[in-house]
Write an enzyme that holds these catalytic residues in place. Structure first.
Site, short mmCIF file in Angstrom:
data_model
loop_
_atom_site.label_atom_id
_atom_site.label_comp_id
_atom_site.label_asym_id
_atom_site.label_seq_id
_atom_site.Cartn_x
_atom_site.Cartn_y
_atom_site.Cartn_z
N UNK A 13 -45.40 -12.12 -37.50
CA UNK A 13 -45.48 -10.78 -38.09
C UNK A 13 -46.65 -9.98 -37.56
N LYS A 16 -45.61 -6.95 -35.36
CA LYS A 16 -44.97 -5.76 -35.90
C LYS A 16 -45.86 -4.53 -35.68
CE LYS A 16 -42.35 -8.26 -39.40
NZ LYS A 16 -42.00 -8.40 -40.82
N ALA A 45 -41.80 1.38 -49.97
CA ALA A 45 -42.03 0.27 -49.03
C ALA A 45 -41.72 -1.07 -49.67
CB ALA A 45 -43.46 0.30 -48.50
N ASP A 64 -35.28 -9.07 -40.77
CA ASP A 64 -36.62 -9.40 -40.28
C ASP A 64 -36.51 -10.20 -38.98
OD1 ASP A 64 -39.46 -9.85 -40.20
OD2 ASP A 64 -39.45 -9.60 -42.36
N GLY A 135 -23.70 -12.96 -35.88
CA GLY A 135 -24.98 -12.52 -35.34
C GLY A 135 -24.81 -11.63 -34.13
N ASP A 223 -43.57 -9.90 -51.26
CA ASP A 223 -44.01 -11.05 -50.47
C ASP A 223 -45.08 -10.58 -49.48
OD1 ASP A 223 -42.19 -9.69 -48.83
OD2 ASP A 223 -41.41 -11.50 -47.90
#
EC number: 2.7.9.3
Length: 343
Positions: A13, A16, A45, A64, A135, A223
């Site tokens: 992350u 990002k 958000a 994600d 996918g 989270d």
């Protein structure tokens, strides 16, 4: 073994967009819109969108994608999937379907690596009780993998990030440090035991913590991921019009993290978070570098939950009885000048 983390500029992350750039990009499209069935949109958000599809039933939608933050393909896939599933859990939902999203450098990596990554993702999806239904792939120069996830929820049971109440207590369900450890993995400057601990936390689904959160009637939840603990705390506070107080000494860190910070093994995303959110945070004198892990971008981080004092005590007691990690790290105050106060 191919060192996957050496193939990407930033890990997990931490890769990002920073919060400032993201806010600028989204400024023209934020707002829930006028569809009465859109129960949660991008306006605060929150962790996922929620759309009502019938009486007493709504969809929870999220996506994600991350770059490798560990070198083993299966483990990377498992962590990436756990990270994506977490958004549904944070809303109080139950994951039901998932789709692979893979960006793969087919000219430089053998196809077995992609197969192993997706096997790790499937492992997490199956543990969540969800179905992998398909996918999409893109040939890319940099490896990335994640999931789009759809969950189900009762509209009356949505747990938002913008509904904390003054007097609530603040509980965190995983220690911090994944971005720092991942940076050290990429640099080959970390002990195996530190890596193993971080992997255990990142591979752990937030399902059990989320179930307990619902049992204890949490008032709000998010989270902890790319914006770090303090970034996500600021979003919670701003959304609810309150101030969160966080006790610095109570915030749990993974083993070895403080030493890695002292060695300068801090991801660039941590500094982006610090630069953006520091004006919203009141810090006591002398905190200094101790705040760095609180800005660290987390991958598959824990839940940050607000509960009434009575339910907070029950949550901590029940978590202990069930072998779950949970630490009280602060509380919710009436609004003050800053979104977050570090005590």
């Amino acid at each position: 073994m191919i060192k996957l983390t050496s193939l990407v500029k930033a890990a997990g992350u931490a890769a990002k967009l920073g919060p400032a750039g993201l806010e600028d990009a989204l400024s023209g499209i934020l707002g829930k819109g006028d569809d009465p069935n859109l129960l949660v949109g991008p306006e605060t958000a929150d962790d996922a969108g929620v759309y009502r599809i019938g009486e007493g039933l709504a969809l929870v939608d999220t996506v994600d994608i991350i770059t490798p933050l560990v070198d083993d393909p299966f483990t990377f896939g498992r962590i990436a999937a756990a990270n994506a599933l977490s958004d549904v859990y944070a809303m109080g939902g139950r994951p039901v379907t998932a789709m692979n999203l893979a960006f793969f450098p087919a000219c430089t990596l053998p196809g077995q690596i992609l197969a192993d990554i997706m096997a790790g993702g499937l492992d997490a999806v199956r543990e969540a009780g969800a179905c992998l239904v398909g996918g999409h792939t893109v040939e890319d120069h940099e490896l990335k993998y994640g999931l789009s996830v759809t969950g189900l929820i009762s509209p009356g049971r949505i747990v938002r990030n913008s509904t904390a109440r003054p007097g609530d207590r603040l509980i965190l369900t995983k220690p911090l440090g994944t971005g720092i450890v991942s940076t050290a993995i990429k640099a080959d400057m970390v002990a195996p035991g530190v890596v193993d601990e971080a992997i255990r936390w990142m591979a752990l689904l937030n399902a059990s913590a989320a179930g307990l959160m619902l049992e204890c009637e949490a008032s709000a939840c998010t989270d902890v991921t790319g914006f770090g603990l303090l970034g996500h705390a600021c979003e919670m506070a701003r959304g609810a019009g309150v101030t969160l107080e966080i006790a610095l000494d109570a915030v749990p860190l993974m083993g070895g993290v403080e030493d890695l910070v002292a060695d300068g093994l801090v991801p660039a995303g941590c500094y982006r978070n610090r630069d953006h959110y520091t004006p919203l945070v009141s810090v006591s004198a002398g905190a200094g570098g101790r705040l760095i892990p609180l800005f660290d971008p987390q991958t598959s981080g824990g839940l940050l939950i607000t509960l009434s004092p009575q339910f907070a005590d029950s949550f901590l007691s029940m978590a202990r009885d069930r072998g779950l990690f949970a630490v009280a790290v602060g509380g919710v105050l009436p609004p003050r000048e800053h979104a977050v106060v570090i005590a």
